[in-house]
Design an enzyme around this catalytic site. Structure first.
Site, short mmCIF file in Angstrom:
data_model
loop_
_atom_site.label_atom_id
_atom_site.label_comp_id
_atom_site.label_asym_id
_atom_site.label_seq_id
_atom_site.Cartn_x
_atom_site.Cartn_y
_atom_site.Cartn_z
N CYS A 220 3.59 17.49 43.30
CA CYS A 220 3.60 18.70 44.11
C CYS A 220 3.44 18.34 45.58
O CYS A 220 2.84 17.33 45.94
CB CYS A 220 2.48 19.64 43.70
SG CYS A 220 2.75 20.44 42.10
N HIS B 55 -0.25 14.01 40.58
CA HIS B 55 -0.49 15.24 41.33
C HIS B 55 -0.38 14.91 42.81
O HIS B 55 -0.55 13.74 43.21
CB HIS B 55 -1.88 15.79 41.03
CG HIS B 55 -2.05 16.32 39.64
ND1 HIS B 55 -1.23 17.28 39.10
CD2 HIS B 55 -2.95 16.02 38.67
CE1 HIS B 55 -1.62 17.56 37.87
NE2 HIS B 55 -2.67 16.80 37.58
#
Length: 438
Positions: free
Chosen positions: A294, A251
Protein backbone atom coordinates in the site's frame (compact mmCIF):
# COMPACT_ATOMS: atom_id res chain seq x y z
CA UNK A 1 -6.33 13.88 15.53
CA UNK A 2 -9.01 11.20 15.55
CA UNK A 3 -7.65 9.78 12.33
CA UNK A 4 -4.50 8.79 14.20
CA UNK A 5 -6.43 6.69 16.69
CA UNK A 6 -8.44 3.55 16.26
CA UNK A 7 -11.65 1.97 17.41
CA UNK A 8 -11.73 -0.53 20.27
CA UNK A 9 -11.03 -4.05 19.04
CA UNK A 10 -14.42 -5.47 20.07
CA UNK A 11 -16.22 -2.52 18.49
CA UNK A 12 -14.30 -2.92 15.26
CA UNK A 13 -15.05 -6.64 15.14
CA UNK A 14 -18.73 -5.97 15.86
CA UNK A 15 -18.88 -3.55 12.92
CA UNK A 16 -17.24 -6.10 10.67
CA UNK A 17 -19.56 -8.87 11.86
CA UNK A 18 -22.66 -6.76 11.22
CA UNK A 19 -21.45 -5.13 8.01
CA UNK A 20 -23.73 -7.13 5.71
CA UNK A 21 -26.85 -6.35 7.74
CA UNK A 22 -25.85 -2.70 8.08
CA UNK A 23 -25.32 -2.33 4.34
CA UNK A 24 -28.72 -3.87 3.66
CA UNK A 25 -30.76 -2.02 6.28
CA UNK A 26 -29.01 1.17 7.34
CA UNK A 27 -30.15 4.52 6.02
CA UNK A 28 -27.22 6.92 5.76
CA UNK A 29 -28.99 10.23 5.36
CA UNK A 30 -27.98 13.81 6.03
CA UNK A 31 -29.22 13.70 9.63
CA UNK A 32 -27.07 10.69 10.54
CA UNK A 33 -24.01 12.19 8.89
CA UNK A 34 -24.56 15.57 10.56
CA UNK A 35 -24.81 13.85 13.92
CA UNK A 36 -21.40 12.24 13.41
CA UNK A 37 -20.02 15.57 12.22
CA UNK A 38 -21.31 17.33 15.31
CA UNK A 39 -19.55 14.77 17.47
CA UNK A 40 -16.27 15.34 15.58
CA UNK A 41 -16.24 11.79 14.26
CA UNK A 42 -16.44 12.80 10.60
CA UNK A 43 -14.66 15.76 9.05
CA UNK A 44 -16.47 18.05 6.62
CA UNK A 45 -14.70 16.49 3.64
CA UNK A 46 -15.60 12.98 4.81
CA UNK A 47 -19.24 13.96 5.22
CA UNK A 48 -19.33 15.54 1.76
CA UNK A 49 -17.77 12.44 0.26
CA UNK A 50 -20.35 10.17 1.83
CA UNK A 51 -23.34 12.30 0.86
CA UNK A 52 -21.99 12.72 -2.67
CA UNK A 53 -22.62 9.01 -3.26
CA UNK A 54 -25.95 8.65 -5.02
CA UNK A 55 -26.37 4.95 -4.29
CA UNK A 56 -27.37 4.05 -0.72
CA UNK A 57 -25.18 0.98 -0.30
CA UNK A 58 -22.14 2.96 -1.45
CA UNK A 59 -22.85 5.52 1.27
CA UNK A 60 -23.01 2.65 3.79
CA UNK A 61 -19.73 1.13 2.61
CA UNK A 62 -17.96 4.48 2.69
CA UNK A 63 -19.14 5.17 6.24
CA UNK A 64 -18.23 1.67 7.48
CA UNK A 65 -14.80 2.03 5.92
CA UNK A 66 -14.12 5.30 7.75
CA UNK A 67 -15.56 4.57 11.20
CA UNK A 68 -12.88 2.13 12.46
CA UNK A 69 -10.23 4.81 11.88
CA UNK A 70 -12.04 7.59 13.74
CA UNK A 71 -11.08 6.91 17.33
CA UNK A 72 -12.38 5.03 20.37
CA UNK A 73 -15.50 7.26 20.60
CA UNK A 74 -16.61 6.48 17.04
CA UNK A 75 -18.62 3.35 17.85
CA UNK A 76 -20.61 4.95 20.68
CA UNK A 77 -21.26 8.06 18.59
CA UNK A 78 -22.36 5.89 15.66
CA UNK A 79 -24.86 4.06 17.87
CA UNK A 80 -26.17 7.39 19.15
CA UNK A 81 -26.62 8.63 15.57
CA UNK A 82 -28.54 5.45 14.69
CA UNK A 83 -30.88 6.05 17.65
CA UNK A 84 -31.38 9.66 16.58
CA UNK A 85 -32.43 8.48 13.13
CA UNK A 86 -34.83 5.82 14.49
CA UNK A 87 -32.65 2.83 13.65
CA UNK A 88 -32.66 1.31 17.13
CA UNK A 89 -32.82 -2.25 15.73
CA UNK A 90 -29.33 -1.78 14.28
CA UNK A 91 -28.06 -0.50 17.64
CA UNK A 92 -29.40 -3.68 19.26
CA UNK A 93 -27.69 -5.77 16.60
CA UNK A 94 -24.34 -4.03 17.21
CA UNK A 95 -24.66 -4.20 21.00
CA UNK A 96 -25.30 -7.94 20.86
CA UNK A 97 -22.28 -8.39 18.59
CA UNK A 98 -20.06 -6.46 21.04
CA UNK A 99 -21.29 -8.55 23.96
CA UNK A 100 -20.69 -11.74 22.02
CA UNK A 101 -17.15 -10.67 21.14
CA UNK A 102 -16.37 -9.68 24.75
CA UNK A 103 -17.74 -12.98 26.11
CA UNK A 104 -15.73 -15.03 23.62
CA UNK A 105 -12.52 -13.36 24.85
CA UNK A 106 -13.48 -13.55 28.52
CA UNK A 107 -13.38 -9.78 28.82
CA UNK A 108 -15.81 -7.18 30.03
CA UNK A 109 -16.71 -4.36 27.70
CA UNK A 110 -15.28 -1.15 29.11
CA UNK A 111 -15.00 2.04 27.14
CA UNK A 112 -11.52 3.55 27.20
CA UNK A 113 -10.38 7.16 26.88
CA UNK A 114 -7.10 6.07 25.29
CA UNK A 115 -6.43 5.62 21.59
CA UNK A 116 -6.26 1.89 20.99
CA UNK A 117 -6.42 -0.15 17.82
CA UNK A 118 -6.83 1.26 14.36
CA UNK A 119 -8.48 -0.75 11.62
CA UNK A 120 -5.15 -2.51 11.24
CA UNK A 121 -4.49 -2.90 14.97
CA UNK A 122 -2.90 -0.98 17.80
CA UNK A 123 -0.58 1.93 17.11
CA UNK A 124 2.40 2.03 19.48
CA UNK A 125 2.88 5.38 21.16
CA UNK A 126 6.48 5.55 20.01
CA UNK A 127 5.45 6.51 16.50
CA UNK A 128 2.32 8.19 15.24
CA UNK A 129 1.32 7.04 11.79
CA UNK A 130 -1.53 8.36 9.70
CA UNK A 131 -1.15 6.14 6.62
CA UNK A 132 -0.91 2.58 7.95
CA UNK A 133 -3.19 0.92 5.47
CA UNK A 134 -3.06 -2.78 4.77
CA UNK A 135 -3.61 -4.42 1.44
CA UNK A 136 -7.30 -5.22 1.09
CA UNK A 137 -7.96 -8.95 0.79
CA UNK A 138 -10.40 -9.78 -2.00
CA UNK A 139 -11.37 -12.52 -4.41
CA UNK A 140 -9.55 -12.70 -7.72
CA UNK A 141 -8.56 -15.13 -10.45
CA UNK A 142 -5.78 -17.65 -9.89
CA UNK A 143 -2.30 -16.87 -11.23
CA UNK A 144 -1.67 -18.28 -14.68
CA UNK A 145 1.05 -20.91 -15.13
CA UNK A 146 1.41 -20.76 -18.92
CA UNK A 147 5.12 -21.16 -19.76
CA UNK A 148 6.93 -17.97 -20.72
CA UNK A 149 6.64 -17.63 -24.48
CA UNK A 150 10.05 -17.60 -26.22
CA UNK A 151 11.46 -14.76 -28.29
CA UNK A 152 12.06 -15.62 -31.94
CA UNK A 153 15.36 -15.27 -33.76
CA UNK A 154 13.90 -12.80 -36.26
CA UNK A 155 12.46 -10.61 -33.52
CA UNK A 156 15.80 -10.47 -31.72
CA UNK A 157 17.66 -9.51 -34.90
CA UNK A 158 15.21 -6.70 -35.66
CA UNK A 159 15.23 -5.18 -32.15
CA UNK A 160 18.48 -5.81 -30.31
CA UNK A 161 20.34 -2.79 -31.67
CA UNK A 162 17.97 -0.20 -30.16
CA UNK A 163 17.54 -2.00 -26.85
CA UNK A 164 19.56 -2.82 -23.76
CA UNK A 165 21.93 -5.72 -24.18
CA UNK A 166 20.16 -8.78 -22.84
CA UNK A 167 22.19 -11.79 -23.89
CA UNK A 168 23.94 -12.96 -20.72
CA UNK A 169 22.95 -16.24 -19.15
CA UNK A 170 21.71 -15.78 -16.57
CA UNK A 171 20.15 -12.48 -17.62
CA UNK A 172 20.85 -11.26 -14.11
CA UNK A 173 20.02 -11.70 -10.45
CA UNK A 174 16.62 -11.21 -8.84
CA UNK A 175 15.89 -10.54 -5.17
CA UNK A 176 12.39 -11.08 -3.76
CA UNK A 177 11.76 -9.88 -0.20
CA UNK A 178 8.38 -11.06 1.09
CA UNK A 179 7.19 -9.96 4.53
CA UNK A 180 4.16 -11.99 5.59
CA UNK A 181 4.23 -12.32 9.37
CA UNK A 182 4.84 -9.30 11.58
CA UNK A 183 5.97 -9.15 15.19
CA UNK A 184 2.73 -8.85 17.21
CA UNK A 185 4.56 -7.01 19.98
CA UNK A 186 6.49 -4.55 17.85
CA UNK A 187 3.83 -4.14 15.13
CA UNK A 188 0.43 -5.31 16.41
CA UNK A 189 -1.33 -3.10 13.85
CA UNK A 190 0.15 -5.02 10.90
CA UNK A 191 -1.90 -8.11 10.11
CA UNK A 192 -0.37 -11.22 8.50
CA UNK A 193 -0.27 -10.89 4.71
CA UNK A 194 -2.21 -14.02 3.84
CA UNK A 195 -1.69 -14.84 0.18
CA UNK A 196 1.78 -13.30 0.16
CA UNK A 197 3.32 -16.74 -0.24
CA UNK A 198 1.50 -17.06 -3.58
CA UNK A 199 3.06 -13.80 -4.83
CA UNK A 200 6.59 -14.80 -3.88
CA UNK A 201 6.25 -18.19 -5.57
CA UNK A 202 4.75 -16.61 -8.71
CA UNK A 203 7.66 -14.16 -8.93
CA UNK A 204 10.23 -16.86 -8.26
CA UNK A 205 8.86 -19.02 -11.06
CA UNK A 206 8.38 -16.34 -13.70
CA UNK A 207 11.81 -14.74 -13.24
CA UNK A 208 13.46 -18.16 -13.14
CA UNK A 209 11.84 -18.89 -16.50
CA UNK A 210 13.12 -15.53 -17.73
CA UNK A 211 16.64 -16.81 -16.88
CA UNK A 212 17.26 -14.92 -13.64
CA UNK A 213 18.90 -16.43 -10.58
CA UNK A 214 16.25 -15.72 -7.95
CA UNK A 215 16.80 -15.34 -4.21
CA UNK A 216 13.72 -15.22 -1.96
CA UNK A 217 13.98 -13.78 1.56
CA UNK A 218 10.99 -13.89 3.86
CA UNK A 219 10.02 -11.95 6.98
CA UNK A 220 12.86 -9.48 7.47
CA UNK A 221 13.00 -6.50 9.78
CA UNK A 222 13.64 -3.09 8.23
CA UNK A 223 17.30 -3.40 9.15
CA UNK A 224 17.34 -6.96 7.81
CA UNK A 225 15.91 -5.79 4.49
CA UNK A 226 18.54 -3.08 4.30
CA UNK A 227 21.34 -5.57 4.99
CA UNK A 228 19.92 -8.02 2.45
CA UNK A 229 19.74 -5.35 -0.26
CA UNK A 230 23.26 -4.17 0.56
CA UNK A 231 24.58 -7.71 0.16
CA UNK A 232 22.65 -8.18 -3.07
CA UNK A 233 23.89 -4.98 -4.70
CA UNK A 234 27.51 -5.80 -3.82
CA UNK A 235 27.46 -9.19 -5.58
CA UNK A 236 30.52 -9.30 -7.85
CA UNK A 237 28.60 -11.45 -10.35
CA UNK A 238 26.60 -8.37 -11.37
CA UNK A 239 29.65 -7.53 -13.49
CA UNK A 240 28.83 -10.27 -16.04
CA UNK A 241 25.03 -9.93 -15.84
CA UNK A 242 22.95 -7.69 -18.07
CA UNK A 243 20.27 -6.58 -15.58
CA UNK A 244 18.85 -6.95 -12.08
CA UNK A 245 15.44 -7.28 -10.41
CA UNK A 246 14.28 -6.34 -6.89
CA UNK A 247 10.75 -7.16 -5.67
CA UNK A 248 9.43 -5.86 -2.33
CA UNK A 249 6.24 -7.41 -0.93
CA UNK A 250 4.98 -6.04 2.37
CA UNK A 251 2.65 -3.60 4.06
CA UNK A 252 3.57 -0.05 3.23
CA UNK A 253 2.96 3.67 3.20
CA UNK A 254 3.81 6.26 0.57
CA UNK A 255 7.54 6.07 -0.03
CA UNK A 256 8.33 3.17 2.31
CA UNK A 257 7.61 -0.47 3.15
CA UNK A 258 7.37 -2.10 6.56
CA UNK A 259 9.79 -4.56 8.07
CA UNK A 260 8.41 -7.28 10.33
CA UNK A 261 9.37 -5.11 13.32
CA UNK A 262 7.03 -2.33 12.24
CA UNK A 263 9.88 -0.06 11.19
CA UNK A 264 9.96 1.49 7.73
CA UNK A 265 12.46 1.00 4.93
CA UNK A 266 12.49 4.08 2.70
CA UNK A 267 12.18 3.27 -1.00
CA UNK A 268 14.41 6.20 -1.88
CA UNK A 269 17.21 4.48 0.02
CA UNK A 270 16.60 1.33 -2.04
CA UNK A 271 16.88 3.26 -5.31
CA UNK A 272 19.99 5.05 -4.08
CA UNK A 273 21.61 1.70 -3.29
CA UNK A 274 21.50 0.88 -7.01
CA UNK A 275 22.45 4.28 -8.41
CA UNK A 276 25.49 4.75 -10.63
CA UNK A 277 27.75 5.81 -7.77
CA UNK A 278 26.86 3.11 -5.24
CA UNK A 279 26.42 0.21 -7.67
CA UNK A 280 29.00 0.67 -10.45
CA UNK A 281 28.71 -2.96 -11.55
CA UNK A 282 25.21 -2.19 -12.83
CA UNK A 283 26.01 1.09 -14.56
CA UNK A 284 24.21 1.41 -17.91
CA UNK A 285 22.29 -1.78 -17.17
CA UNK A 286 18.53 -1.90 -16.55
CA UNK A 287 17.48 -2.23 -12.93
CA UNK A 288 13.89 -3.34 -12.37
CA UNK A 289 11.91 -2.81 -9.16
CA UNK A 290 8.41 -4.03 -8.32
CA UNK A 291 6.66 -2.92 -5.13
CA UNK A 292 3.56 -4.76 -3.90
CA UNK A 293 2.49 -2.65 -0.92
CA UNK A 294 0.00 0.00 0.00
CA UNK A 295 1.01 3.62 -0.52
CA UNK A 296 -1.67 5.04 1.77
CA UNK A 297 -4.96 4.15 3.40
CA UNK A 298 -7.49 5.50 0.93
CA UNK A 299 -9.65 2.92 -0.79
CA UNK A 300 -10.46 3.65 -4.43
CA UNK A 301 -14.24 3.24 -4.64
CA UNK A 302 -14.24 4.06 -8.35
CA UNK A 303 -16.56 6.38 -10.26
CA UNK A 304 -19.30 5.74 -12.75
CA UNK A 305 -18.05 6.10 -16.33
CA UNK A 306 -19.85 8.77 -18.32
CA UNK A 307 -20.63 8.63 -22.04
CA UNK A 308 -18.13 10.02 -24.51
CA UNK A 309 -14.39 9.62 -25.07
CA UNK A 310 -11.97 9.49 -22.18
CA UNK A 311 -10.27 12.75 -21.36
CA UNK A 312 -6.56 12.94 -21.98
CA UNK A 313 -3.93 15.19 -20.55
CA UNK A 314 -0.86 16.21 -22.49
CA UNK A 315 2.15 17.33 -20.44
CA UNK A 316 3.68 20.70 -21.20
CA UNK A 317 7.15 21.15 -22.62
CA UNK A 318 9.90 20.93 -20.04
CA UNK A 319 12.94 23.16 -19.92
CA UNK A 320 16.24 22.39 -18.30
CA UNK A 321 16.78 24.80 -15.42
CA UNK A 322 20.52 24.23 -15.03
CA UNK A 323 23.32 25.06 -17.48
CA UNK A 324 23.48 23.67 -20.98
CA UNK A 325 25.02 20.32 -21.79
CA UNK A 326 28.01 21.88 -23.58
CA UNK A 327 29.21 24.08 -20.73
CA UNK A 328 32.44 22.12 -20.41
CA UNK A 329 31.50 20.25 -17.23
CA UNK A 330 30.10 17.18 -19.00
CA UNK A 331 33.39 15.28 -18.93
CA UNK A 332 36.09 14.74 -16.39
CA UNK A 333 39.67 13.69 -16.90
CA UNK A 334 40.80 10.35 -15.59
CA UNK A 335 44.24 9.73 -14.19
CA UNK A 336 45.76 9.08 -17.62
CA UNK A 337 44.35 12.30 -19.09
CA UNK A 338 41.66 10.66 -21.26
CA UNK A 339 38.11 12.04 -20.96
CA UNK A 340 35.69 9.84 -19.04
CA UNK A 341 31.99 10.17 -19.73
CA UNK A 342 29.96 11.16 -16.68
CA UNK A 343 26.66 9.53 -15.81
CA UNK A 344 23.75 11.04 -13.92
CA UNK A 345 23.54 9.92 -10.32
CA UNK A 346 20.54 7.68 -11.03
CA UNK A 347 19.49 6.22 -14.37
CA UNK A 348 18.39 3.05 -16.19
CA UNK A 349 15.75 2.19 -13.59
CA UNK A 350 12.10 1.22 -13.88
CA UNK A 351 9.79 0.70 -10.89
CA UNK A 352 6.29 -0.71 -10.92
CA UNK A 353 3.94 0.15 -8.04
CA UNK A 354 0.82 -1.85 -7.20
CA UNK A 355 -1.17 1.28 -6.34
CA UNK A 356 -1.19 5.03 -6.72
CA UNK A 357 0.13 7.44 -4.12
CA UNK A 358 -2.13 7.52 -1.07
CA UNK A 359 -4.15 4.42 -1.97
CA UNK A 360 -4.37 0.83 -0.81
CA UNK A 361 -3.36 -2.25 -2.80
CA UNK A 362 -5.58 -5.30 -3.19
CA UNK A 363 -4.59 -8.85 -2.27
CA UNK A 364 -6.50 -12.11 -2.28
CA UNK A 365 -5.72 -14.33 0.70
CA UNK A 366 -5.61 -17.49 -1.44
CA UNK A 367 -4.56 -16.31 -4.90
CA UNK A 368 -2.18 -13.45 -4.22
CA UNK A 369 -2.28 -9.77 -5.11
CA UNK A 370 -3.95 -8.28 -8.18
CA UNK A 371 -0.77 -6.57 -9.31
CA UNK A 372 1.55 -9.56 -9.08
CA UNK A 373 -1.05 -11.71 -10.86
CA UNK A 374 -1.28 -9.30 -13.77
CA UNK A 375 2.49 -8.74 -13.89
CA UNK A 376 3.03 -12.49 -14.01
CA UNK A 377 0.50 -12.96 -16.81
CA UNK A 378 1.88 -10.08 -18.88
CA UNK A 379 5.49 -11.25 -18.57
CA UNK A 380 4.60 -14.81 -19.54
CA UNK A 381 2.51 -13.86 -22.55
CA UNK A 382 4.01 -10.58 -23.78
CA UNK A 383 7.73 -10.50 -22.93
CA UNK A 384 8.57 -12.38 -26.12
CA UNK A 385 7.94 -9.28 -28.28
CA UNK A 386 7.06 -6.36 -25.96
CA UNK A 387 9.44 -4.11 -24.04
CA UNK A 388 8.93 -3.73 -20.32
CA UNK A 389 7.44 -0.22 -20.34
CA UNK A 390 4.68 -1.38 -22.68
CA UNK A 391 4.18 -4.51 -20.56
CA UNK A 392 3.58 -2.31 -17.51
CA UNK A 393 1.12 -0.20 -19.50
CA UNK A 394 -0.76 -3.42 -20.24
CA UNK A 395 -0.65 -4.29 -16.54
CA UNK A 396 -2.14 -0.86 -15.77
CA UNK A 397 -4.92 -1.53 -18.26
CA UNK A 398 -5.72 -4.89 -16.69
CA UNK A 399 -5.67 -3.48 -13.16
CA UNK A 400 -7.95 -0.65 -14.25
CA UNK A 401 -10.54 -3.20 -15.41
CA UNK A 402 -10.49 -5.24 -12.21
CA UNK A 403 -13.12 -4.81 -9.52
CA UNK A 404 -13.35 -6.19 -6.00
CA UNK A 405 -15.98 -8.77 -5.19
CA UNK A 406 -16.82 -8.76 -1.49
CA UNK A 407 -20.61 -8.33 -1.14
CA UNK A 408 -21.74 -6.65 2.04
CA UNK A 409 -18.41 -5.00 2.76
CA UNK A 410 -16.88 -1.63 1.99
CA UNK A 411 -14.50 -3.37 -0.42
CA UNK A 412 -17.21 -4.62 -2.78
CA UNK A 413 -16.67 -3.20 -6.29
CA UNK A 414 -13.59 -1.32 -5.09
CA UNK A 415 -10.89 -0.43 -7.60
CA UNK A 416 -7.11 -0.21 -7.82
CA UNK A 417 -4.76 1.57 -10.19
CA UNK A 418 -1.12 0.62 -10.64
CA UNK A 419 1.60 2.84 -12.08
CA UNK A 420 5.29 2.84 -12.92
CA UNK A 421 8.16 5.30 -13.11
CA UNK A 422 11.08 4.98 -15.48
CA UNK A 423 14.49 6.40 -16.19
CA UNK A 424 15.24 3.78 -18.83
CA UNK A 425 17.20 5.13 -21.79
CA UNK A 426 16.50 2.34 -24.28
CA UNK A 427 13.84 -0.25 -24.93
CA UNK A 428 14.04 -3.06 -22.39
CA UNK A 429 13.28 -6.35 -24.12
CA UNK A 430 13.91 -9.44 -22.02
CA UNK A 431 14.30 -11.69 -25.09
CA UNK A 432 13.08 -14.73 -23.13
CA UNK A 433 14.68 -18.09 -23.85
CA UNK A 434 16.84 -16.65 -26.59
CA UNK A 435 20.60 -17.01 -26.74
CA UNK A 436 22.30 -15.40 -29.74
CA UNK A 437 24.50 -17.63 -31.84
CA UNK A 438 27.97 -16.21 -32.37
Amino acid sequence: MLGDCGMLRQDRKALRKCSVALCKEMVVDELLVQSLQADDILTDSMAEGILAEQISHKRCWQLLYLLPKRGPRAFRSFCSALRDTEQQHLVTLLTQAVSSESDSRGESYVDSPFPLSTQEGMVPAKRARTHESIEMCLDADSPITTPVLPCTHNFYLSHYQQSYGMTSSPRGFALVISNMTFDPRAAPELDPRKGGEVDEEVLRKVFTELDYLVTVQRDLTAQGMQACIEQFRRQPDHRTADSSVVCLLSHGVEGAVYGTDGQLLQLDWVFEAFDNARCPLLQNKPKMFFVQACRGEEMDCGVEQTDGPERTCSPGCEQRDAGREGDGEGRQMCERGRPRIKLPQRSDMICGFASLKGTAAMRNTKRGSWYIQELNAALRLQARDTHLSDILVQVNRRIKDREGYAPGTAHHRCKEMSEFTSSLCKDLFLFPKYLPQY
